[in-house]
Design an enzyme around this catalytic site. Structure first.
Site, PDB file in Angstrom:
ATOM      1  N   ASP A   2       0.793  -1.234   0.000  1.00 56.82           N
ATOM      2  CA  ASP A   2       0.000   0.000   0.000  1.00 56.82           C
ATOM      3  C   ASP A   2       0.815   1.269   0.000  1.00 56.82           C
ATOM      4  OD1 ASP A   2      -2.849  -0.183   0.130  1.00 56.82           O
ATOM      5  OD2 ASP A   2      -2.461  -1.494   1.846  1.00 56.82           O
ATOM      6  N   HIS A  19       3.106   3.160  -8.856  1.00 59.92           N
ATOM      7  CA  HIS A  19       3.191   1.704  -9.014  1.00 59.92           C
ATOM      8  C   HIS A  19       4.556   1.305  -9.576  1.00 59.92           C
ATOM      9  CE1 HIS A  19      -0.881   1.393  -7.761  1.00 59.92           C
ATOM     10  NE2 HIS A  19      -1.425   1.848  -8.882  1.00 59.92           N
ATOM     11  N   LEU A 113      14.048 -19.241  -2.832  1.00 56.46           N
ATOM     12  CA  LEU A 113      12.900 -18.445  -2.378  1.00 56.46           C
ATOM     13  C   LEU A 113      11.695 -18.778  -3.253  1.00 56.46           C
ATOM     14  CD1 LEU A 113      11.868 -15.975  -0.584  1.00 56.46           C
ATOM     15  CD2 LEU A 113      12.370 -14.531  -2.564  1.00 56.46           C
TER      16      LEU A 113
END
Ligand code: FPP
Length: 230
Positions: A2, A19, A113
């Site tokens: 956010d 973004h 990962l």
């Protein structure tokens, strides 16, 4: 993740610039997660409710996801990072779905990962779709339900428990994110806007997590010893 919009607005820039800056913060989080001991990192990039945003922002986000998947796939494969996009795929543009499929195939061997990116994801929607698949004849179990949940969301592995949930930009909500998997998640809130979130911030979150005492409903270890002694 956010705060992209507010980060851009503070500079008088369009939301998509926020973004784009957010995508840089994604890179930092991915680089730092393995050294901090994370085996799985899930990023909430587009929720089922984000379809309510203006079409230009939605299209811009999808273009950004496609660009980044294309640009990062080779590097992720080299670094042992397995990419898995979770969520619905039937409402996404065909080009993006094709990119998702090739990225997942190219990085499938990664063991350092598991990077999960949630796109068109809604936990409540997933729970409903998984429940519809519960067999009527077999006794249901949490394990079976976790597997079904993984299946409806294209997860590479049965829904893993979330240990630490980080929410940026001062928001303190779950926003329909991994509701089943977060049953015992530790929550960490930071006022930092996502584009400003650094490796050090991730480190601070993990450090705070390490200080937490996780009891999963049981007694504290020392209290359990006392209880056993009396
Ligand atoms: C929420 O902030 C953010 C999003 C809905 C988009 C997240 C996308 C990225 C970080 C882009 C890069 C992602 C990848 C995987 C390459 P907001 O727009 O709600 O911000 P606001 O609350 O300040 O308006």
């Amino acid at each position: 993740m956010d705060g992209n919009g507010r980060w851009a607005a503070a500079r008088g820039w369009p939301r998509l610039a926020g973004h784009r800056a957010g995508a840089e913060a994604v890179r930092r989080a991915v680089e730092n997660a393995p050294r901090l001991g994370a085996g799985t990192l899930t990023l909430y990039a587009f929720s089922g409710d984000n379809w309510k945003r203006p079409p230009a922002e939605v299209q811009g986000l999808f273009r950004l996801f496609e660009e980044h998947l294309r640009a990062e796939t080779r590097k992720c494969a080299e670094k042992g990072i397995r990419i898995n996009i979770i969520g619905r795929r039937d409402r996404l543009p065909r080009r993006l779905v094709t990119m998702i499929e090739s990225t997942e195939a190219a990085t499938a061997g990664g063991r350092n990962l598991l990077l999960r990116i949630a796109i068109d994801y809604s936990a409540r929607d997933s729970i409903v779709r998984a429940a519809q698949r519960l067999p009527r004849t077999k006794a249901s179990s949490r394990e079976l339900f976790s597997r079904l949940l993984a299946e409806v969301d294209h997860c590479a592995a049965a829904a893993p428990e979330v240990d630490l949930l980080i929410r940026t930009s001062g928001e303190q909500r779950l926003s329909d994110f991994l509701l089943w998997e977060c049953a015992y998640a530790e929550l960490y809130f930071t006022p930092k806007l996502w584009p400003d979130f650094t490796g050090k911030d991730l480190e601070a979150a993990v450090e705070a997590f390490r200080q937490r005492e996780r009891r999963f409903g049981a007694l504290r270890t020392s209290a359990a010893v006392v209880a056993a002694a009396v």
